[in-house]
Structure formats: C-alpha cells, structure tokens
Design a protein around this motif. Sequence first.
Motif, PDB file in Angstrom:
ATOM      1  N   LYS A 180      53.357 -17.011  38.160  1.00 33.16           N
ATOM      2  CA  LYS A 180      54.712 -16.720  37.688  1.00 33.16           C
ATOM      3  C   LYS A 180      55.769 -17.478  38.499  1.00 33.16           C
ATOM      4  CE  LYS A 180      53.451 -13.706  34.548  1.00 33.16           C
ATOM      5  NZ  LYS A 180      53.648 -13.969  33.090  1.00 33.16           N
ATOM      6  N   LEU A 181      55.354 -18.415  39.338  1.00 34.73           N
ATOM      7  CA  LEU A 181      56.292 -19.161  40.186  1.00 34.73           C
ATOM      8  C   LEU A 181      56.576 -20.512  39.542  1.00 34.73           C
ATOM      9  CD1 LEU A 181      54.619 -18.380  43.626  1.00 34.73           C
ATOM     10  CD2 LEU A 181      56.643 -17.277  42.647  1.00 34.73           C
ATOM     11  N   PRO A 182      57.697 -20.653  38.831  1.00 35.67           N
ATOM     12  CA  PRO A 182      57.952 -21.862  38.062  1.00 35.67           C
ATOM     13  C   PRO A 182      58.468 -23.040  38.873  1.00 35.67           C
ATOM     14  CG  PRO A 182      59.735 -20.309  37.749  1.00 35.67           C
ATOM     15  CD  PRO A 182      58.736 -19.630  38.629  1.00 35.67           C
ATOM     16  N   ASP A 183      58.702 -22.843  40.180  1.00 35.61           N
ATOM     17  CA  ASP A 183      59.131 -23.946  41.036  1.00 35.61           C
ATOM     18  C   ASP A 183      57.995 -24.242  42.009  1.00 35.61           C
ATOM     19  OD1 ASP A 183      60.253 -25.727  42.819  1.00 35.61           O
ATOM     20  OD2 ASP A 183      62.193 -24.718  42.894  1.00 35.61           O
ATOM     21  N   ASP A 213      45.305 -24.894  39.979  1.00 37.44           N
ATOM     22  CA  ASP A 213      45.667 -23.882  38.981  1.00 37.44           C
ATOM     23  C   ASP A 213      47.091 -23.401  39.235  1.00 37.44           C
ATOM     24  OD1 ASP A 213      45.329 -22.214  36.801  1.00 37.44           O
ATOM     25  OD2 ASP A 213      44.529 -20.567  37.995  1.00 37.44           O
ATOM     26  N   HIS A 214      47.980 -24.348  39.502  1.00 39.04           N
ATOM     27  CA  HIS A 214      49.370 -23.976  39.747  1.00 39.04           C
ATOM     28  C   HIS A 214      50.088 -23.718  38.418  1.00 39.04           C
ATOM     29  CE1 HIS A 214      50.747 -27.935  38.415  1.00 39.04           C
ATOM     30  NE2 HIS A 214      49.813 -28.474  39.193  1.00 39.04           N
ATOM     31  N   PRO A 215      51.190 -22.981  38.428  1.00 37.39           N
ATOM     32  CA  PRO A 215      51.894 -22.663  37.184  1.00 37.39           C
ATOM     33  C   PRO A 215      52.546 -23.905  36.582  1.00 37.39           C
ATOM     34  CG  PRO A 215      53.159 -21.924  39.088  1.00 37.39           C
ATOM     35  CD  PRO A 215      51.820 -22.355  39.609  1.00 37.39           C
ATOM     36  N   PRO A 216      52.880 -23.859  35.275  1.00 33.73           N
ATOM     37  CA  PRO A 216      53.585 -24.982  34.646  1.00 33.73           C
ATOM     38  C   PRO A 216      54.889 -25.266  35.376  1.00 33.73           C
ATOM     39  CG  PRO A 216      52.835 -23.387  33.002  1.00 33.73           C
ATOM     40  CD  PRO A 216      52.632 -22.742  34.331  1.00 33.73           C
ATOM     41  N   GLN A 217      55.264 -26.546  35.412  1.00 37.76           N
ATOM     42  CA  GLN A 217      56.443 -26.960  36.155  1.00 37.76           C
ATOM     43  C   GLN A 217      57.439 -27.680  35.262  1.00 37.76           C
ATOM     44  OE1 GLN A 217      56.845 -26.271  39.607  1.00 37.76           O
ATOM     45  NE2 GLN A 217      55.083 -24.988  39.111  1.00 37.76           N
ATOM     46  N   LEU A 218      58.724 -27.374  35.481  1.00 36.00           N
ATOM     47  CA  LEU A 218      59.782 -28.160  34.859  1.00 36.00           C
ATOM     48  C   LEU A 218      59.902 -29.492  35.593  1.00 36.00           C
ATOM     49  CD1 LEU A 218      62.804 -25.781  34.113  1.00 36.00           C
ATOM     50  CD2 LEU A 218      61.383 -26.990  32.464  1.00 36.00           C
ATOM     51  N   PRO A 219      60.300 -30.540  34.900  1.00 38.36           N
ATOM     52  CA  PRO A 219      60.474 -31.829  35.586  1.00 38.36           C
ATOM     53  C   PRO A 219      61.573 -31.763  36.636  1.00 38.36           C
ATOM     54  CG  PRO A 219      60.420 -32.115  33.198  1.00 38.36           C
ATOM     55  CD  PRO A 219      60.541 -30.648  33.452  1.00 38.36           C
ATOM     56  N   TRP A 220      61.374 -32.512  37.698  1.00 36.72           N
ATOM     57  CA  TRP A 220      62.420 -32.759  38.679  1.00 36.72           C
ATOM     58  C   TRP A 220      63.090 -34.087  38.332  1.00 36.72           C
ATOM     59  CZ3 TRP A 220      59.776 -31.772  44.106  1.00 36.72           C
ATOM     60  CH2 TRP A 220      59.545 -30.410  44.250  1.00 36.72           C
ATOM     61  N   LEU A 221      64.355 -34.193  38.685  1.00 38.68           N
ATOM     62  CA  LEU A 221      65.112 -35.406  38.423  1.00 38.68           C
ATOM     63  C   LEU A 221      65.087 -36.297  39.658  1.00 38.68           C
ATOM     64  CD1 LEU A 221      66.759 -36.687  36.154  1.00 38.68           C
ATOM     65  CD2 LEU A 221      68.789 -35.593  37.092  1.00 38.68           C
ATOM     66  N   LEU A 222      64.619 -37.516  39.489  1.00 42.13           N
ATOM     67  CA  LEU A 222      64.509 -38.459  40.592  1.00 42.13           C
ATOM     68  C   LEU A 222      65.817 -39.207  40.793  1.00 42.13           C
ATOM     69  CD1 LEU A 222      62.819 -40.154  42.651  1.00 42.13           C
ATOM     70  CD2 LEU A 222      62.165 -41.608  40.720  1.00 42.13           C
ATOM     71  N   GLU A 223      66.304 -39.216  42.027  1.00 44.86           N
ATOM     72  CA  GLU A 223      67.527 -39.956  42.344  1.00 44.86           C
ATOM     73  C   GLU A 223      67.222 -41.453  42.409  1.00 44.86           C
ATOM     74  OE1 GLU A 223      71.097 -39.747  45.653  1.00 44.86           O
ATOM     75  OE2 GLU A 223      69.035 -39.488  46.330  1.00 44.86           O
ATOM     76  N   GLN A 224      68.127 -42.244  41.851  1.00 49.82           N
ATOM     77  CA  GLN A 224      67.955 -43.695  41.941  1.00 49.82           C
ATOM     78  C   GLN A 224      68.134 -44.146  43.387  1.00 49.82           C
ATOM     79  OE1 GLN A 224      70.126 -45.939  39.043  1.00 49.82           O
ATOM     80  NE2 GLN A 224      69.936 -47.854  40.167  1.00 49.82           N
ATOM     81  N   ARG A 225      67.199 -44.937  43.869  1.00 53.36           N
ATOM     82  CA  ARG A 225      67.229 -45.375  45.259  1.00 53.36           C
ATOM     83  C   ARG A 225      67.896 -46.742  45.357  1.00 53.36           C
ATOM     84  NH1 ARG A 225      62.156 -44.913  48.677  1.00 53.36           N
ATOM     85  NH2 ARG A 225      61.515 -46.715  47.488  1.00 53.36           N
TER      86      ARG A 225
END
Length: 352
Positions: free
Chosen positions: A34-37, A59-71
């Motif tokens: 139940k930990l989505p992060d 077997d980790h929970p589903p994850q929302l995408p993280w936004l990658l900062e432009q380097r």
Amino acid sequence: MAIPGEQSGTDDVLSHEKNWSELPEDILHLFSRKLPDISDFIRFRAVCKRWQLSAPVNDHPPQLPWLLEQREDLENAIIRFYCLLSGKVHTFTCPASHRAWIKGPAYRYLFAYLLGSSQMYLLNPLTRDQIYAPWVNVLGCPDYIGPDLIAGGDIVVISGIKLNSDNGNPRPKMMAFWRPKADDWVYVERVGNSANAFYREQYFSNDEETGITSVIDIATKKIAYQVAPPVGINPLLEGYTVMVESGGRILRLFHHNEAEPCHFDIHYLYFGDGEGKPCWVKITNIGDQMLFLQYNRGLSICASNFVGFKGNCIYFLKYGRYLCRYDIGDGTTDVLPCPFVSVDSWFVPSLV
C-alpha cells in the motif's frame, strides 16, 4: 478497581503497546503493497529484518513516474527527480551518470550516453545497476538517442544514419533495436522519424511529415503495415504526435500546440478481423488509464492503484517547463506545481 477499557497507569499503557515487528508477515506484506512512493517502501524495509523479509524488492507496489530534471551540467554526478505523489524532490549521487546524457521515459532503467564516446548503457539510479550496450553502427544526434520504451528493461531503440556503408554506397537512415539480454543490435531501415511505441514484438513509427504510421515486425525486420493518418488530422498542423501502448492498445495522440484551451485528438489502432487494413479510430475515453507524455514518447499507468488520482487524464510537459494535467472527459487543463525550471522525462522508479 480499574474500569474495563481504562488504563490504570504508565505501566499498563506500556504493557498494552503493540510490538509492530511481531505482526504476521502476510499483514506486513499487505502494508508494504500500500506504499505508492518507492522511498516509503525503502524506509519500510529498513525498519528491521522481519519487515525487510516481508517486503521483497521484486514485489514492490506499483509506482507513479518521477519527473527527471534536465541536467545542464554533465560534469557532476547528481540526478534529481520530482515525485508527483509526495511533492518531494529526490536527489541521487550516481557516479555512472558523470558526463552522461540521461534519456527516458522508461521503466526501471534510464538510458545513458557517455559524452565524447560511443559508450551506452542502461542505468537504474536507485540501485546504480548498469547494463552496458554493445557498440551500435548508427550515428544519431544525442537529442534522439534514447529508449522509445523500456518496459521492464525490454527494448532500446536508436534512430540515426548508418556509420559504415557497403561498397561506398550512401549511408541509409536506420533504426537499431537492442534487448539487454541480446548480444547485438537488430538493424532496420528507418521509415519514420517521429512518435514511436513498441508492443508485442512490433514497433510503431510515425512519420511527422506524412502522418503515416509504419508497423515493423522486429523478427522479420520488415514493415507489416502502413497506416494512413486519422481522418481529419493534418500532419502539418502546429502540434506534435505521441504514440503509447495503453491497456493493450496502441494510442495515437495529437496535441494542438496553438489550441486554447488545450486539446488532444486521441485515436487507437484498430486491426479489425485481420482481413482489412488497420486504421485509426477516434476515442474520447481511455478508462482507468493515466498517460504521462514527453515530446514524442509516453507511459501509461493504471490510476486505480493510487489514492487521489483518477483515470482518463493526460500528464504532459509543456514547452519543457510546465507540468500539466489534461482531463479528457471535460477538456480542462491544470498547471501543476513543479520545482524544476526545465524538465527532461519520466522515470518509473524500481529496485529491480
């Protein structure tokens, strides 16, 4: 005499406290799911050995995408992500990213291209795991080098011009496909130059000038179909096309850049009964799916796995600076908070 249900003192309070480490492993496992992060999942596993064993990394929970900062500075080894769910910025020191272009969007791995060399590799910034790619006989601009889709580390696609020509002939435009478990790249002559998607051993490539979509069979290296653009969509209109696999379908989205309010035309690729030619069919609902778009690539995530998020929405990056959410149902667009001045792509974090 103590009243039932009341605590008679400090000693009684302590005696009634639960030892969370002694919870049954199946209950702990349910909690971990139940930990989505992913950062909360990591902290959960760090509590004690019992909690770690109840929450295996595979077997980790589903994850929302993280936004990658432009380097902007490739000399450092810092990678920063913004978590849409928690609103937090995660900073990683990743030596493998030193002097490397980092590309996405992707699942599990980003694609790294080492500046000033031909070295390329998949990179998981959480685990620092690297998978090196063999040398590729295609020269492409760094802006176009990167994965069109890495579903579970499944496939990498690079578009460009063939480095070496045979018998002095002109060097053709090529696409190179590579799987991490394969020994070498598969080369196919390029027919498209814009939006791309990969699904069930087929590669879908859209030509931005004609709007024609070519469906390439990876096994035979040949074009299986060429699909005309959707009726009423002029490929020369001001905007851009994105193709993405979503819920077992290939979607084609056209974003009208100049439209106010914001507007997306959405079609899915209909193959029919196998007798007719494939065609694009317009739709106005994508169900429980959320799309995360970046330029001509994208990801699809099931919204029901995340509390507070709803399906039938598109998250997209406008002008490389603004994070926006488009509600397909009512046609409204919201600009969302984002701490980065410039953003690059989406990455679905994973520990495996």
